[in-house]
Design a protein around this motif. Structure first.
Motif, PDB file in Angstrom:
ATOM      1  N   UNK A  30       0.820  -1.205   0.000  1.00  0.00           N
ATOM      2  CA  UNK A  30       0.000   0.000   0.000  1.00  0.00           C
ATOM      3  C   UNK A  30       0.855   1.256   0.000  1.00  0.00           C
ATOM      4  N   UNK A  31       0.223   2.331  -0.439  1.00  0.00           N
ATOM      5  CA  UNK A  31       0.829   3.652  -0.331  1.00  0.00           C
ATOM      6  C   UNK A  31       0.507   4.229   1.041  1.00  0.00           C
ATOM      7  N   UNK A  32       1.091   5.368   1.340  1.00  0.00           N
ATOM      8  CA  UNK A  32       0.624   6.147   2.471  1.00  0.00           C
ATOM      9  C   UNK A  32      -0.678   6.833   2.082  1.00  0.00           C
ATOM     10  N   UNK A  33      -1.191   7.637   2.975  1.00  0.00           N
ATOM     11  CA  UNK A  33      -2.421   8.372   2.713  1.00  0.00           C
ATOM     12  C   UNK A  33      -2.129   9.678   1.986  1.00  0.00           C
ATOM     13  N   UNK A  34      -3.062  10.103   1.143  1.00  0.00           N
ATOM     14  CA  UNK A  34      -2.903  11.402   0.494  1.00  0.00           C
ATOM     15  C   UNK A  34      -2.927  12.547   1.495  1.00  0.00           C
ATOM     16  N   UNK A  35      -3.330  12.283   2.732  1.00  0.00           N
ATOM     17  CA  UNK A  35      -3.269  13.327   3.755  1.00  0.00           C
ATOM     18  C   UNK A  35      -1.836  13.802   3.945  1.00  0.00           C
ATOM     19  N   UNK A  36      -0.876  12.933   3.625  1.00  0.00           N
ATOM     20  CA  UNK A  36       0.535  13.277   3.774  1.00  0.00           C
ATOM     21  C   UNK A  36       1.198  13.541   2.426  1.00  0.00           C
ATOM     22  N   UNK A  37       0.452  13.446   1.359  1.00  0.00           N
ATOM     23  CA  UNK A  37       1.037  13.606   0.019  1.00  0.00           C
ATOM     24  C   UNK A  37       0.098  14.422  -0.846  1.00  0.00           C
ATOM     25  N   UNK A  38       0.045  15.699  -0.574  1.00  0.00           N
ATOM     26  CA  UNK A  38      -0.780  16.571  -1.386  1.00  0.00           C
ATOM     27  C   UNK A  38      -2.116  16.931  -0.780  1.00  0.00           C
ATOM     28  N   UNK A  39      -2.514  16.219   0.263  1.00  0.00           N
ATOM     29  CA  UNK A  39      -3.765  16.541   0.930  1.00  0.00           C
ATOM     30  C   UNK A  39      -4.942  15.733   0.412  1.00  0.00           C
ATOM     31  N   UNK A  40      -6.086  15.808   1.096  1.00  0.00           N
ATOM     32  CA  UNK A  40      -7.262  15.047   0.684  1.00  0.00           C
ATOM     33  C   UNK A  40      -7.784  15.518  -0.669  1.00  0.00           C
ATOM     34  N   UNK A  41      -8.443  14.610  -1.375  1.00  0.00           N
ATOM     35  CA  UNK A  41      -8.975  14.921  -2.693  1.00  0.00           C
ATOM     36  C   UNK A  41     -10.344  15.584  -2.581  1.00  0.00           C
ATOM     37  N   UNK A  42     -10.556  16.558  -3.429  1.00  0.00           N
ATOM     38  CA  UNK A  42     -11.865  17.200  -3.520  1.00  0.00           C
ATOM     39  C   UNK A  42     -12.579  16.810  -4.809  1.00  0.00           C
ATOM     40  N   UNK A  43     -11.890  16.088  -5.686  1.00  0.00           N
ATOM     41  CA  UNK A  43     -12.467  15.650  -6.945  1.00  0.00           C
ATOM     42  C   UNK A  43     -11.592  14.574  -7.558  1.00  0.00           C
ATOM     43  N   UNK A  44     -11.865  14.221  -8.802  1.00  0.00           N
ATOM     44  CA  UNK A  44     -11.112  13.180  -9.486  1.00  0.00           C
ATOM     45  C   UNK A  44      -9.629  13.544  -9.551  1.00  0.00           C
ATOM     46  N   UNK A  45      -8.766  12.519  -9.565  1.00  0.00           N
ATOM     47  CA  UNK A  45      -7.328  12.773  -9.522  1.00  0.00           C
ATOM     48  C   UNK A  45      -6.556  11.632 -10.152  1.00  0.00           C
ATOM     49  N   UNK A  46      -5.347  11.960 -10.620  1.00  0.00           N
ATOM     50  CA  UNK A  46      -4.394  10.963 -11.087  1.00  0.00           C
ATOM     51  C   UNK A  46      -3.421  10.683  -9.953  1.00  0.00           C
ATOM     52  N   UNK A  47      -3.360   9.434  -9.527  1.00  0.00           N
ATOM     53  CA  UNK A  47      -2.441   9.022  -8.465  1.00  0.00           C
ATOM     54  C   UNK A  47      -1.587   7.875  -8.994  1.00  0.00           C
ATOM     55  N   UNK A  48      -0.302   8.150  -9.204  1.00  0.00           N
ATOM     56  CA  UNK A  48       0.638   7.117  -9.630  1.00  0.00           C
ATOM     57  C   UNK A  48       1.378   6.597  -8.409  1.00  0.00           C
ATOM     58  N   UNK A  49       1.767   5.337  -8.457  1.00  0.00           N
ATOM     59  CA  UNK A  49       2.492   4.772  -7.325  1.00  0.00           C
ATOM     60  C   UNK A  49       3.497   3.748  -7.806  1.00  0.00           C
ATOM     61  N   UNK A  50       4.654   3.713  -7.154  1.00  0.00           N
ATOM     62  CA  UNK A  50       5.680   2.717  -7.431  1.00  0.00           C
ATOM     63  C   UNK A  50       5.869   1.888  -6.163  1.00  0.00           C
ATOM     64  N   UNK A  51       5.942   0.562  -6.322  1.00  0.00           N
ATOM     65  CA  UNK A  51       6.031  -0.344  -5.176  1.00  0.00           C
ATOM     66  C   UNK A  51       7.304  -1.172  -5.272  1.00  0.00           C
ATOM     67  N   UNK A  52       7.834  -1.542  -4.133  1.00  0.00           N
ATOM     68  CA  UNK A  52       8.975  -2.451  -4.076  1.00  0.00           C
ATOM     69  C   UNK A  52       8.633  -3.557  -3.096  1.00  0.00           C
ATOM     70  N   UNK A  53       8.131  -4.659  -3.641  1.00  0.00           N
ATOM     71  CA  UNK A  53       7.643  -5.762  -2.820  1.00  0.00           C
ATOM     72  C   UNK A  53       8.738  -6.703  -2.354  1.00  0.00           C
TER      73      UNK A  53
END
Length: 301
Positions: free
Chosen positions: A115-138
């Motif tokens: 999982x990612x962290x929360x958007x509360x720590x990365x740009x803030x909460x969403x107020x509408x549609x958004x593009x969220x990219x994520x890279x993972x290292x399992x």
């Protein structure tokens, strides 16, 4: 450089709920103001795993309406990177989002839940549609069951997907429509000899308009600047998806640079292959010439 210069399927994946656990308790939700509204938003983007195929994407909304995303791998030969889209209905806005990316296994039984962290720590909460990219290292050893933060928001997976799309067709020879190349018109004819332009264009074309405040004019200087700033990671490990892979002494004084696509491979623009855009193992661009990796300094929040 220098002069070296398909949707695989969507499922409710009920068995994954055992791995994910109580999702609603995981989001760090911002206080909801009294005037908060309920609405529908679309969350989309590109996600990646480092070593395993993407097996699924779950979008967790702190405002309610969490659900599974539709997703497609970017290329049949590169199943560790996928695009996704999820419509979140009846969620209280603004809402914080976390992404869960399944790496390995099957859509109904992920090898690992990341999982990612929360958007509360990365740009803030969403107020509408958004593009969220994520890279993972399992990792290469299966992690213990449960929900674990092994993914980060940023443009890295989108940059890697851009590079993969340039492995075939005219994009493997020269820049194509939609490529953001700055003041480098020569690559409209041929990528050959323009490894740094190719690497930077991967980020510029994926939403990061300025790859870094310390971009240099050649790959060797780029490496020296990043290394002096303490941003270069060990050459003893494979670069993660979307990272810049450095070869500062390869092919002459200008060096060489590429974009990692995971699974130990790097894509770059060279003068020694036809077409010039080519994938190779990260540690085979000349014996002992790989000197480490770094993310563009403004790529991750």
């Amino acid at each position: 450089m220098g002069r070296f210069r398909n949707r695989l399927g969507t499922s409710r994946l009920s068995r994954i709920l055992i791995l994910i656990g109580s999702l609603s308790a995981l989001v760090v939700a911002a206080p909801i103001p009294a005037e908060a509204a309920t609405g529908t938003i679309i969350v989309s983007g590109t996600v990646s795993c480092q070593w395993n195929p993407v097996a699924g994407v779950y979008v967790e909304s702190g405002g309610g309406g969490s659900g599974w995303a539709d997703w497609n791998v970017v290329d049949a030969g590169h199943t560790n990177i996928a695009t996704y889209q999820a419509k979140i209905h009846n969620t209280t806005l603004p809402t914080n989002i976390r992404l869960h990316v399944g790496c390995g296994g099957s859509p109904s039984a992920w090898w690992s839940d990341n999982r990612t962290g929360s958007t509360s720590r990365a740009g803030g909460p969403l107020t509408g549609s958004a593009v969220l990219n994520a890279v993972c290292n399992e990792g290469t050893v299966q992690p213990p069951p449960g929900d674990n933060q092994r993914c980060w928001f940023g443009y890295a997976s989108a940059a890697a997907a851009w590079a993969i799309r340039h492995l075939s067709g005219t994009g493997s020879i020269h820049a194509i429509s939609g490529d953001v190349i700055g003041n480098n018109p020569a690559v409209r004819t041929n990528w050959s000899g323009y490894c740094l332009v190719f690497a930077v264009a991967a980020y510029w074309s994926s939403g990061l308009s300025n790859v870094s405040p310390i971009v240099s004019t050649n790959a060797a200087d780029m490496y020296n600047t990043y290394n002096a700033a303490g941003l270069v990671h060990s050459a003893s490990e494979a670069p993660p998806v979307g990272a810049l892979a450095f070869y500062p002494s390869l092919g002459g004084p200008q060096g060489h640079i590429g974009i990692s696509i995971g699974e130990g491979y790097v894509i770059s623009a060279t003068e020694t292959t036809n077409p010039p855009v080519w994938p190779q193992r990260y540690n085979t661009f000349g014996s002992g010439q790989y000197m480490g990796w770094a993310y563009p300094s403004t790529a991750f929040r």
